[in-house]
Design a protein around this motif. Structure first.
Motif, mmCIF file in Angstrom:
data_model
loop_
_atom_site.group_PDB
_atom_site.id
_atom_site.type_symbol
_atom_site.label_atom_id
_atom_site.label_comp_id
_atom_site.label_asym_id
_atom_site.label_seq_id
_atom_site.Cartn_x
_atom_site.Cartn_y
_atom_site.Cartn_z
ATOM 1 N N HIS A 97 -3.567 3.821 -20.226
ATOM 2 C CA HIS A 97 -3.244 2.827 -19.079
ATOM 3 C C HIS A 97 -3.309 1.355 -19.747
ATOM 4 N N ALA A 98 -2.756 0.345 -18.875
ATOM 5 C CA ALA A 98 -2.699 -1.058 -19.270
ATOM 6 C C ALA A 98 -4.221 -1.725 -19.163
ATOM 7 N N ASP A 99 -4.471 -2.733 -20.094
ATOM 8 C CA ASP A 99 -5.696 -3.486 -19.877
ATOM 9 C C ASP A 99 -5.756 -4.348 -18.720
ATOM 10 N N ASP A 100 -6.681 -5.242 -18.552
ATOM 11 C CA ASP A 100 -6.967 -6.039 -17.603
ATOM 12 C C ASP A 100 -5.702 -7.146 -17.065
ATOM 13 N N LEU A 132 -1.962 -5.416 -13.639
ATOM 14 C CA LEU A 132 -0.184 -5.229 -13.418
ATOM 15 C C LEU A 132 0.599 -5.912 -14.467
ATOM 16 N N TYR A 133 1.869 -5.097 -14.462
ATOM 17 C CA TYR A 133 2.722 -5.825 -15.573
ATOM 18 C C TYR A 133 4.194 -5.758 -14.901
ATOM 19 N N PRO A 134 5.016 -6.561 -15.370
ATOM 20 C CA PRO A 134 6.131 -6.653 -14.285
ATOM 21 C C PRO A 134 6.908 -5.262 -14.186
ATOM 22 N N GLY A 135 7.381 -5.270 -13.196
ATOM 23 C CA GLY A 135 8.242 -4.312 -12.451
ATOM 24 C C GLY A 135 7.101 -2.796 -11.916
ATOM 25 N N ARG A 136 6.026 -2.929 -12.395
ATOM 26 C CA ARG A 136 5.448 -1.775 -11.926
ATOM 27 C C ARG A 136 3.991 -2.157 -11.017
ATOM 28 N N THR A 137 3.805 -1.125 -10.269
ATOM 29 C CA THR A 137 2.630 -1.351 -9.374
ATOM 30 C C THR A 137 1.259 -0.860 -10.237
ATOM 31 N N ARG A 138 -0.060 -1.065 -9.924
ATOM 32 C CA ARG A 138 -1.462 -0.640 -10.667
ATOM 33 C C ARG A 138 -1.066 0.892 -10.880
ATOM 34 N N HIS A 139 -1.464 1.646 -11.883
ATOM 35 C CA HIS A 139 -1.382 2.704 -12.238
ATOM 36 C C HIS A 139 -2.011 3.181 -13.536
ATOM 37 N N PRO A 162 -0.371 -3.826 -2.828
ATOM 38 C CA PRO A 162 0.663 -4.337 -2.167
ATOM 39 C C PRO A 162 2.044 -4.029 -3.008
ATOM 40 N N GLN A 163 1.929 -3.896 -4.436
ATOM 41 C CA GLN A 163 3.014 -3.567 -5.171
ATOM 42 C C GLN A 163 3.408 -2.243 -4.990
ATOM 43 N N ASN A 164 2.695 -1.222 -4.521
ATOM 44 C CA ASN A 164 3.024 0.177 -4.356
ATOM 45 C C ASN A 164 4.254 0.118 -3.609
ATOM 46 N N ARG A 165 4.525 -0.874 -2.525
ATOM 47 C CA ARG A 165 5.803 -0.677 -1.726
ATOM 48 C C ARG A 165 6.909 -1.125 -2.428
ATOM 49 N N GLY A 168 9.499 1.539 -7.412
ATOM 50 C CA GLY A 168 10.394 2.687 -7.274
ATOM 51 C C GLY A 168 9.681 4.277 -7.651
ATOM 52 N N ILE A 169 8.822 4.140 -8.596
ATOM 53 C CA ILE A 169 8.258 5.296 -9.245
ATOM 54 C C ILE A 169 7.131 5.872 -8.318
ATOM 55 N N TYR A 170 6.420 4.939 -7.739
ATOM 56 C CA TYR A 170 5.184 5.150 -6.953
ATOM 57 C C TYR A 170 5.430 6.363 -5.808
ATOM 58 N N ASN A 171 4.320 7.251 -5.889
ATOM 59 C CA ASN A 171 4.452 8.359 -5.037
ATOM 60 C C ASN A 171 3.111 8.520 -4.216
ATOM 61 N N GLN A 172 3.106 8.186 -3.017
ATOM 62 C CA GLN A 172 1.677 8.436 -2.239
ATOM 63 C C GLN A 172 1.064 9.552 -2.249
ATOM 64 N N ALA A 173 1.612 10.591 -2.773
ATOM 65 C CA ALA A 173 1.020 11.792 -3.257
ATOM 66 C C ALA A 173 -0.007 11.886 -4.438
ATOM 67 N N LEU A 174 0.171 10.712 -5.051
ATOM 68 C CA LEU A 174 -0.592 10.456 -6.411
ATOM 69 C C LEU A 174 -1.738 9.277 -6.173
#
Ligand SMILES: [Fe+2]
Length: 195
Positions: A97-100, A132-139, A162-165, A168-174
């Protein structure tokens, strides 16, 4: 005469019983659903795109941090079950995963590592909350592989992000179950693999 008397008694006899019946609380008739095989864990964990930053040969470790790393400590504990609700031992979990600041270490193995579930299918990961990085929510990214089985590539997400919404890749099952405390974030997740 006999028939009339019998009919009369038959009419009377339920009355005291009906009176008694009224004294007791009545239970509603409930139709029970069939017991699910594994509570909320009967659906296999969905897969997700690997993304561009996976690297093979990550070190085996349960703590992905290294000296000098900044960020909020994240402790993720969880289990790997199969769809029959049985814990799966020796499952490979390969994390990255990405750093801070939202950057991946593509030259080394900072915030990358793999580990295995114990006999009860448990795992515990220590790391930091990814930026966070551009285009993605925290993951978090992870590859999950039970011995001799197919690899599940997926990602885990943080609730109330907030970025979850807007991802486009985000899935609430995860979504992980997350509990922030004073100086760290405690999270939990159960992976479910096909039996
Ligand atoms: Fe990513």
């Amino acid at each position: 005469m006999k028939t009339t008397r019998r009919k009369f008694l038959a009419f009377l006899s339920p009355l005291p019983l009906l009176g008694l019946w009224a004294l007791f609380p009545r239970k509603k008739s409930i139709t029970l659903e069939p017991t699910p095989p594994c509570d909320d864990h009967d659906e296999p964990t969905p897969s997700q795109t690997e993304g561009p930053y996976f690297k093979t040969e990550s070190p085996e470790r349960s703590n992905l941090t290294e000296a000098g790393l900044t960020g909020t400590k994240l402790v993720l504990t969880g289990r790997v079950l199969n769809t029959d609700c049985q814990p799966v031992a020796k499952v490979l979990l390969d994390w990255w995963h990405a750093d801070d600041a939202g950057n991946y270490d593509n030259s080394g193995f900072l915030l990358r590592g793999h580990q295995y579930t114990d006999k009860q299918g448990n795992f515990r990961l220590e790391t930091i909350v990814p930026g966070l990085y551009p285009g993605r929510t925290r993951h978090l990214h992870v590859k999950v592989q039970a011995p001799g089985k197919k690899v599940l590539t997926t990602q885990l997400y943080f609730p109330d992000e907030p970025q979850n919404r807007r991802d486009g890749i985000y899935n609430q099952a995860l979504l992980m179950a997350v509990q922030p405390t004073d100086n760290k974030v405690s999270a939990g997740f159960t992976f479910v693999l096909p039996a």
